[in-house]
Design an enzyme around this catalytic site. Structure first.
Site, short mmCIF file in Angstrom:
data_model
loop_
_atom_site.label_atom_id
_atom_site.label_comp_id
_atom_site.label_asym_id
_atom_site.label_seq_id
_atom_site.Cartn_x
_atom_site.Cartn_y
_atom_site.Cartn_z
CE LYS A 120 1.63 -1.56 -25.05
NZ LYS A 120 1.65 -0.27 -24.34
CG LEU A 168 13.76 -6.01 -22.64
CD1 LEU A 168 13.55 -7.50 -22.39
CD2 LEU A 168 14.87 -5.49 -21.74
NE ARG A 181 15.10 2.94 -24.33
CZ ARG A 181 15.06 4.16 -24.87
NH1 ARG A 181 15.36 5.22 -24.17
NH2 ARG A 181 14.66 4.32 -26.13
N GLY A 210 21.19 -8.43 -23.74
CA GLY A 210 20.97 -9.63 -22.92
C GLY A 210 20.32 -10.75 -23.72
CD GLU A 241 20.54 -2.89 -26.07
OE1 GLU A 241 20.87 -1.99 -26.86
OE2 GLU A 241 20.08 -3.97 -26.44
N GLY A 258 16.95 -5.70 -28.51
CA GLY A 258 16.67 -7.13 -28.62
C GLY A 258 16.13 -7.51 -29.99
CD GLU A 283 20.45 -8.64 -27.62
OE1 GLU A 283 21.34 -9.27 -27.05
OE2 GLU A 283 19.51 -8.08 -27.00
C1 1HE Z 1 7.38 -0.32 -26.05
C2 1HE Z 1 8.67 -0.51 -26.56
C3 1HE Z 1 9.54 -1.36 -25.83
C4 1HE Z 1 7.63 0.79 -27.90
N1 1HE Z 1 9.07 -1.91 -24.69
N2 1HE Z 1 6.96 -0.90 -24.93
N3 1HE Z 1 14.09 -0.69 -26.89
C5 1HE Z 1 14.08 0.64 -27.00
O1 1HE Z 1 14.67 1.34 -26.25
C6 1HE Z 1 13.24 1.18 -28.12
C7 1HE Z 1 12.04 1.87 -27.52
N4 1HE Z 1 11.05 2.24 -28.52
C8 1HE Z 1 11.22 3.31 -29.34
O2 1HE Z 1 12.23 3.98 -29.38
C9 1HE Z 1 10.03 3.65 -30.20
O3 1HE Z 1 8.89 3.04 -29.66
C10 1HE Z 1 10.17 3.20 -31.67
C11 1HE Z 1 11.24 4.05 -32.36
C12 1HE Z 1 10.53 1.73 -31.80
C13 1HE Z 1 8.82 3.39 -32.40
O4 1HE Z 1 8.38 4.72 -32.20
P1 1HE Z 1 6.83 5.06 -32.45
O5 1HE Z 1 6.69 6.55 -32.32
O6 1HE Z 1 6.39 4.45 -33.73
O7 1HE Z 1 6.02 4.32 -31.29
P2 1HE Z 1 5.85 4.72 -29.75
O8 1HE Z 1 4.75 5.73 -29.64
O9 1HE Z 1 7.14 5.09 -29.14
O10 1HE Z 1 5.41 3.36 -29.10
C14 1HE Z 1 4.10 2.81 -29.29
C15 1HE Z 1 3.80 1.98 -28.07
O11 1HE Z 1 4.71 0.90 -27.98
C16 1HE Z 1 3.96 2.76 -26.78
O12 1HE Z 1 3.02 2.25 -25.85
P3 1HE Z 1 1.67 3.05 -25.49
O13 1HE Z 1 1.01 2.17 -24.49
O14 1HE Z 1 2.13 4.38 -24.97
O15 1HE Z 1 0.94 3.16 -26.80
C17 1HE Z 1 5.35 2.40 -26.33
O16 1HE Z 1 5.53 2.52 -24.93
C18 1HE Z 1 5.40 0.96 -26.74
N5 1HE Z 1 6.77 0.49 -26.91
N6 1HE Z 1 8.80 0.20 -27.69
C19 1HE Z 1 7.81 -1.67 -24.28
N7 1HE Z 1 10.76 -1.63 -26.23
C20 1HE Z 1 17.44 -8.96 -23.98
S1 1HE Z 1 18.08 -7.43 -23.66
C21 1HE Z 1 17.58 -6.39 -24.94
C22 1HE Z 1 17.70 -4.99 -24.49
C23 1HE Z 1 16.91 -4.07 -25.35
O17 1HE Z 1 16.20 -4.47 -26.23
S2 1HE Z 1 17.09 -2.42 -25.00
C24 1HE Z 1 16.19 -1.59 -26.23
C25 1HE Z 1 14.78 -1.40 -25.84
#
Ligand code: 1HE
Length: 319
Positions: free
Chosen positions: A86, A125, A196, A201, A193, A170, A173
């Site tokens: 993940k 997150l 999304r 946070g 963020e 996060g 963060e």
């Molecule tokens: C996740 C998450 C996640 C991956 N929460 N499950 N964060 C984001 O907006 C970043 C979101 N993630 C991405 O943009 C990409 O996953 C990555 C660039 C980090 C990596 O890409 P990749 O192609 O290597 O992996 P993937 O195929 O996108 O993800 C693999 C799995 O991880 C997949 O799950 P699956 O069940 O389909 O295999 C994804 O759904 C899962 N996954 N990232 C949940 N973030 C305290 S407030 C903080 C606010 C924030 O952090 S906002 C930013 C959130």
């Protein structure tokens, strides 16, 4: 401010800030809270807590323990976010395991390294936990993160971050509450963020502007700008930039140096320096002089200075 940051955090044990929580939040918070949740969750000043649907002790399952691993080698603890499938997304269970790993560190540990398993440090997150979260859940979530990140930032041991791949949301963060950050060439920094529909946070709006400036953070959040490792390290996201696969070696090298410092110097750097940096200059200078006097009065300082004067210790060398 860093002192203020701690002070400003409402003490959820003392007041019932959140009048009602849905059962899912209660369960999540109970799972998080090492004391079983009673100190943190209130349903109203005079209402009794609903009885917990959980075992008496919060013993983590082997699966939860696996989420963040702790390895101790002499004075160095290595703590690894271990959810590569993940992308090391930070679920509440991960945050709780992170807290537990730091809480478990024995006194012999003098420096810690935080890394992420797989090609990414952390995707931030765990978005799946937000899908049906309500307002109260969101607050609880943030406060859980604040507690753990503050304990890391103002804890006993200096912490080195090893960053590769995504260091986003996060994840950034978390990285920003560590003391020394090493970025591999693959690292990239972003705050998605905005895309999304949420906001930082995990203390990002407090810590990140101190590293990279408010304007840069605003740009990242408004435009989704992504910084490469090279650009990012020149702007303060990381203090070291290393080639692929070299970050752990570098971290160990730095850990050795940090662990060999006088304990009082490391204490002053972690506890006094951030406060002095945020204080008005006069207060800061007074605090500095007090801290300097405490440190130099220690026998360890006297021993080290004597060793230098007797030509028995290394000189400062140019790089
Ligand atoms: C996740 C998450 C996640 C991956 N929460 N499950 N964060 C984001 O907006 C970043 C979101 N993630 C991405 O943009 C990409 O996953 C990555 C660039 C980090 C990596 O890409 P990749 O192609 O290597 O992996 P993937 O195929 O996108 O993800 C693999 C799995 O991880 C997949 O799950 P699956 O069940 O389909 O295999 C994804 O759904 C899962 N996954 N990232 C949940 N973030 C305290 S407030 C903080 C606010 C924030 O952090 S906002 C930013 C959130």
């Amino acid at each position: 401010m860093l002192r203020g940051e701690r002070q400003e955090m409402p003490d959820l044990s003392a007041s019932c800030l959140i009048p009602s929580l849905n059962p899912k939040t209660v369960r999540a918070w109970r799972a998080f809270d090492p004391l079983g949740g009673e100190r943190s969750i209130c349903r109203g000043r005079n209402q009794a807590m609903p009885q917990p649907e959980k075992p008496a002790l919060n013993v983590p399952t082997p699966d939860e323990t696996r989420l963040v691993t702790l390895d101790i080698d002499g004075p160095v603890a290595t703590i690894v976010l271990n959810r590569p499938e993940k992308r090391n997304a930070l679920s509440l269970s991960v945050i709780e395991r992170l807290r537990a790993c730091f809480a478990e560190l024995p006194a012999s540990v003098r420096v810690a390294i935080v890394a992420g398993a797989g090609p990414h440090f952390s995707a931030g997150l765990d978005l799946s936990e937000l899908s049906d979260a309500d307002t109260a859940d969101g607050l609880q979530h943030s406060f859980a993160w604040y507690e753990v990140f503050s304990k890391i930032q103002f804890g006993r041991v200096p912490v080195i971050g090893v960053l590769q791949g995504a260091v986003v949301g996060g994840g950034l963060e978390l990285a920003s509450c560590l003391h020394v950050r090493i970025a591999e060439e693959s690292a990239y920094f972003a705050l998605p963020e905005g895309q999304r529909g949420i906001f930082v946070g995990g203390g990002g709006s407090v810590r990140l502007p101190r590293l990279i400036g408010v304007a840069r953070m605003m740009d990242m959040m408004l435009t989704g700008r992504v910084y490469s490792a090279t650009e990012g390290s020149s702007y303060g996201f990381a203090q070291y930039l290393v080639e692929a696969g070299a970050s752990m070696t570098k971290a160990m090298e730095l850990a050795g140096k940090i662990a060999s410092n006088a304990p009082l110097t490391n204490f002053a750097v972690l506890q006094a320096l951030p406060m002095i940096a945020e204080a008005n200059p006069q207060t800061g200078l007074l605090m500095e002089s007090l801290m300097a006097t405490v440190a130099q009065s220690d026998q360890e300082a006297k021993r080290r200075i004597r060793a230098f004067l007797d030509h028995k210790t290394a000189k400062v060398k140019p790089t």
